[in-house]
Design a protein around this motif. Structure first.
Motif, PDB file in Angstrom:
ATOM      1  N   CYS A 305      61.420 -20.389  32.164  1.00 54.74           N
ATOM      2  CA  CYS A 305      61.648 -20.373  30.722  1.00 54.74           C
ATOM      3  C   CYS A 305      62.990 -20.999  30.350  1.00 54.74           C
ATOM      4  O   CYS A 305      63.101 -21.685  29.338  1.00 54.74           O
ATOM      5  CB  CYS A 305      61.608 -18.945  30.198  1.00 54.74           C
ATOM      6  N   CYS A 308      62.829 -24.546  29.750  1.00 55.78           N
ATOM      7  CA  CYS A 308      61.706 -24.988  28.912  1.00 55.78           C
ATOM      8  C   CYS A 308      62.132 -25.020  27.445  1.00 55.78           C
ATOM      9  O   CYS A 308      62.764 -24.088  26.957  1.00 55.78           O
ATOM     10  CB  CYS A 308      60.537 -24.022  29.094  1.00 55.78           C
ATOM     11  N   ASP A 314      59.045 -19.047  21.564  1.00 53.36           N
ATOM     12  CA  ASP A 314      58.326 -17.856  22.014  1.00 53.36           C
ATOM     13  C   ASP A 314      59.188 -16.870  22.806  1.00 53.36           C
ATOM     14  O   ASP A 314      58.719 -15.799  23.175  1.00 53.36           O
ATOM     15  CB  ASP A 314      57.076 -18.251  22.826  1.00 53.36           C
ATOM     16  N   CYS A 336      51.444 -17.654  29.677  1.00 53.94           N
ATOM     17  CA  CYS A 336      51.920 -19.042  29.638  1.00 53.94           C
ATOM     18  C   CYS A 336      51.323 -19.831  30.799  1.00 53.94           C
ATOM     19  O   CYS A 336      51.339 -19.367  31.934  1.00 53.94           O
ATOM     20  CB  CYS A 336      53.435 -19.074  29.717  1.00 53.94           C
TER      21      CYS A 336
END
Ligand code: SF4
Ligand code: SF4
Lengths: 373, 106
Positions: A305, A308, A314, A336
Motif C-alpha cells: 500500500c 501504491c 482507500d 484488493c
C-alpha cells in the motif's frame, strides 16, 4: 479550544451510539460481535448523556442511535434524543421497527428526532421474516406508517446477499410504496456473523450483474424522488472500499458497554485494546488513544500500500476485513487485487460462482443468549 | 419564481459548528459544509418569505454590514435575486429545499 496534539487529526463528524446488543431479530449477517454485551453491562441514561455532551464538544454533529434494537434498550431514549437535539446534533434512529408505535414515534419526534431508518430483510413478508428469523415484516410496515404519520423523514435499509438480491426489484418497489426518502442497499460485510455464513450469503457474479441492472434502471426511473444508494460489493471490485472515511478519521462508535471504537466491528481485532468511556473522555480517546492512532496516517501500512497511489483514496482498505481474513490487522485488505492474500477472496468468489452443489450446512442465525460477554 | 416560497426540507437542519467554525447543513447520512452566503440564504428559507423578500432581507443586511458605504457597493437587486434563485434551484434539485407557491402574491 481543543488542543490537538496531533495536528493532522480532525474532529469526528458522527457518532454511532449502540445502546444495546439485544434485538428481536436474528439476521445471519448481523454486524454485532459474536460475543455480545450483557444487559447488566449496558450504559445508563446519564452515562449516555455524558457521552453525547463530550461528543458535541469534540465536534460530532450527527448521532445515530442503533443496536441491536435501540427501542429494546429500556432506559430513556427520549431523554438522549432530547439531549442531543439541545446540543444541536442531528439525530437518527436505526431500528428494526419492532416496538415503534405511532405514539412512540410522536414522542421521539417531539424529543427532536430528525430521521428514522427502518431495516427490511427483503421486499416480501415471507422471505423477510425467514431471513430475520422473526415474524417482523408486518410490524415493520406498521412502524413505517407511524413514522410517516408523524411526519419524520424515513430511510429504509436492506442488507443485500445471496438470499435476497434476486428480488431487488421487489425491495425497490416496497420502498417506493412506503414513500421512503432514501433507500440504502447495503452489501453484506463479511465480519462476525456474516463471515460465519459467508458461503450462504455471498452472491454470484451473475446475481451482482443482474442487480446492478435493476439498480441503474431504478435510479433513472425514480430520479431524485427517492435517493437510492448501492455500490458493487468489495468481493467483486478490484480495489477495497475506503473504510468509513478512514480509521479514526470522521466517525466513532460507542458500544453498549461503553467501549469506544473507530467502527462498529473494530472490537473483533485482537491485540488492540479499546478504551472505555467510563475511564477516559471521548476527547482523550479520539486524539490520544493507541487504538485510534493505530491505523492513522500511512506509517502502519504494508509495503504494497505504501508504494501504491491509491492509498490516499482507500487508505489500504478495511482493517477489520484484513484481520478477519488474514489474522493480521496491518495487512493489505485482501479485497484488493494487489494484496498478497487476495487469493482468500478469489477462493470465496470462485466458490460462490461454481455450479457444484453447496454443502448443506444450515445458516447460523445471530443469537443473543448463547453469546454473552 | 420571485414569489415562490422556499423552505428547508424537513429532513435538513442548519447548524453553526463552533468546533470547526463552519455553517453546516445536516442531512440523514450527510453533512454539507456551507459558505457564508449559502448559510444566510438557507437560514431565511423558513417557509414564510418569498424569494423576493429573502433578497430584500439579504440586501439590507449587506447594507448594514457596509454601513458607511453607499448603495453603490451593493449588487444590483435583479442580479442578486437571480443568483439566489439559481442557488435555490440547485438546492431543490438536491432535495434539500422545497418550493411552495404563494397564492397571496399572485
Ligand atoms: S442486523 Fe438484524 S439481528 Fe442484527 S441488530 Fe440489525 S435487525 Fe437486529
Ligand atoms: S495496494 Fe493498498 S492502497 Fe493500493 S489499492 Fe490495494 S489496498 Fe489500496
Amino acid at each position: 479550544m481543543i488542543e490537538h496534539k496531533n495536528n493532522r487529526v480532525q474532529p469526528p463528524y458522527s457518532l454511532l451510539a449502540e445502546l444495546t446488543h439485544r434485538c428481536p431479530l436474528h439476521c445471519p449477517y448481523c454486524s454485532n460481535p459474536l460475543e455480545m454485551t450483557l444487559k447488566d453491562h449496558e450504559l445508563k441514561t446519564e452515562e449516555w448523556c455524558r457521552v453525547l455532551t463530550q461528543a458535541a464538544d469534540l465536534g460530532v454533529v450527527e448521532v445515530h442511535f442503533s443496536g441491536g434494537e435501540p427501542l429494546l434498550w429500556g432506559e430513556d431514549l427520549e431523554a438522549l434524543i432530547h439531549h442531543a437535539t439541545r446540543l444541536e446534533m442531528y439525530t437518527n434512529l436505526i431500528t428494526s421497527g419492532i416496538g415503534l408505535t405511532t405514539e412512540k414515534a410522536l414522542r421521539l419526534k417531539d424529543a427532536g428526532l430528525a430521521n428514522v431508518q427502518v431495516s427490511f430483510q427483503a421486499g416480501d413478508a415471507k422471505l423477510s421474516d425467514q431471513i430475520g428469523g422473526f415474524k417482523a415484516f408486518d410490524q415493520k410496515r406498521k412502524a413505517v406508517q407511524a413514522v410517516k404519520e408523524v411526519g419524520m423523514h424515513l430511510s429504509l435499509n436492506v442488507v443485500l446477499h445471496r438470499l435476497n438480491i434476486d428480488s431487488l426489484d421487489e425491495i425497490i418497489t416496497l420502498a417506493e410504496e412506503l414513500e421512503a426518502g432514501r433507500l440504502e442497499l447495503a452489501n453484506t460485510q463479511y465480519y462476525n456473523w456474516a463471515l460465519l455464513n459467508r458461503e450462504k450469503l455471498l452472491p454470484s457474479r451473475e446475481q451482482i450483474e443482474q442487480a446492478s441492472k435493476i439498480y441503474e434502471e431504478a435510479i433513472s426511473r425514480i430520479g431524485n424522488k427517492m435517493e437510492i444508494i448501492w455500490v458493487i460489493p468489495d468481493y467483486y471490485a478490484s480495489t477495497p472500499k475506503p473504510c468509513m472515511g478512514g480509521w479514526g478519521a470522521v466517525a466513532l462508535t460507542v458500544a453498549p458497554n461503553g467501549d469506544v471504537l473507530p467502527c462498529p466491528t473494530a472490537g473483533m481485532i485482537e491485540g488492540i485494546s479499546f478504551e472505555n468511556i467510563q475511564k477516559s473522555s471521548l476527547n482523550q480517546i479520539w486524539y490520544e488513544s493507541t487504538s485510534f492512532n493505530a491505523f492513522r496516517g500511512e506509517v502502519w501500512m504494508p509495503e504494497t500500500c505504501r508504494s501504491c497511489d491509491l492509498r490516499h483514496e482507500d487508505g489500504g482498505g478495511c482493517r477489520c476485513q484484513a484481520f478477519a481474513l488474514t489474522g493480521d490487522a496491518t495487512a493489505t485488505d485482501p479485497a484488493c487485487h494487489m494484496a498478497p492474500e487476495h487469493s482468500i477472496i478469489e477462493k470465496a468468489v470462485q466458490n460462490a460462482n461454481s455450479s457444484s452443489e453447496k454443502p448443506s450446512s444450515p445458516v447460523i442465525y445471530r443469537n443473543y443468549l448463547q453469546h454473552l460477554k | 419564481m420571485s414569489s415562490t416560497i422556499p423552505k428547508l426540507a424537513p429532513k435538513g437542519r442548519l447548524k453553526y459548528d463552533k468546533v470547526r467554525g463552519n455553517h453546516l447543513l445536516l442531512l440523514p447520512e450527510k453533512v454539507v459544509v456551507l459558505n457564508d452566503s449559502a448559510a444566510s440564504i438557507l437560514t431565511l428559507c423558513d417557509g414564510k418569505d418569498s424569494v423576493h423578500t429573502i433578497t430584500e432581507k439579504l440586501r439590507s443586511s449587506l447594507q448594514l454590514k457596509s454601513s458607511q458605504a453607499t448603495t453603490n457597493g451593493l449588487p444590483d437587486f435583479q442580479k442578486m435575486e437571480e443568483d439566489i434563485t439559481n442557488f435555490l434551484k440547485e438546492m431543490v434539485d438536491q432535495g434539500w429545499v422545497v418550493m411552495q407557491y404563494d397564492r397571496a402574491q399572485e
